[in-house]
Design a protein around this motif. Structure first.
Motif, mmCIF file in Angstrom:
data_model
loop_
_atom_site.group_PDB
_atom_site.id
_atom_site.type_symbol
_atom_site.label_atom_id
_atom_site.label_comp_id
_atom_site.label_asym_id
_atom_site.label_seq_id
_atom_site.Cartn_x
_atom_site.Cartn_y
_atom_site.Cartn_z
ATOM 1 N N ARG A 19 44.892 29.994 23.541
ATOM 2 C CA ARG A 19 45.425 29.601 24.842
ATOM 3 C C ARG A 19 46.838 30.136 25.030
ATOM 4 O O ARG A 19 47.663 30.077 24.125
ATOM 5 C CB ARG A 19 45.449 28.068 24.933
ATOM 6 N N THR A 27 50.546 28.057 34.481
ATOM 7 C CA THR A 27 49.234 28.691 34.494
ATOM 8 C C THR A 27 48.792 28.905 33.052
ATOM 9 O O THR A 27 49.574 29.359 32.220
ATOM 10 C CB THR A 27 49.289 30.051 35.220
ATOM 11 N N ILE A 29 45.807 30.477 30.380
ATOM 12 C CA ILE A 29 44.722 31.430 30.190
ATOM 13 C C ILE A 29 44.118 31.138 28.829
ATOM 14 O O ILE A 29 44.837 31.074 27.831
ATOM 15 C CB ILE A 29 45.237 32.883 30.244
#
Length: 120
Positions: A19, A27, A29
């Motif tokens: 992560r 944000t 990902i």
């Protein structure tokens, strides 16, 4: 932030990133991200690489910062090169006389070390 762990503290195998998150907008990902070749290095080896960059590739400067002999610093560099998966230089390769003289002129190596390298 804590320093990035590159190897598993339980089994010693390489870790990968799951992560990533932006500090500004949060944000996130998720996926499987590699740590790259440098991620294979131990914390001590990464510190050595950072010192090598700080000293612009001058191993004598690294040796001075670490308060170790030039040959010790050179050995640690060789270990890092091997850890990154690069083999040693070809045994039959002749020394680059110009490079040795340049290193001597830059005071990266001693006269004795230059003579030893030129004779090898």
């Amino acid at each position: 932030m804590n320093p990035l762990l590159t190897t598993c503290p339980v089994c010693g195998e390489a870790l990968h990133v799951i992560r990533l998150e932006c500090d500004a907008c949060h944000t996130a990902i998720e996926g499987r991200f590699t740590l790259g070749r440098l991620g294979r290095l131990s914390r001590e080896q990464l510190e050595f690489v950072e010192l090598l960059l700080k000293n612009r590739g001058n191993i004598n400067g690294v040796a001075g910062d670490l308060k170790v002999a030039y040959n010790t610093a050179r050995s640690r560099l060789d270990e890092i090169v091997a850890a990154l998966g690069y083999g040693p230089p070809a045994a039959d390769a002749r020394p680059d006389r110009r490079a040795i003289l340049d290193r001597l002129a830059a005071k990266e190596i001693s006269v004795e070390e230059a003579l030893r390298l030129l004779k090898s």
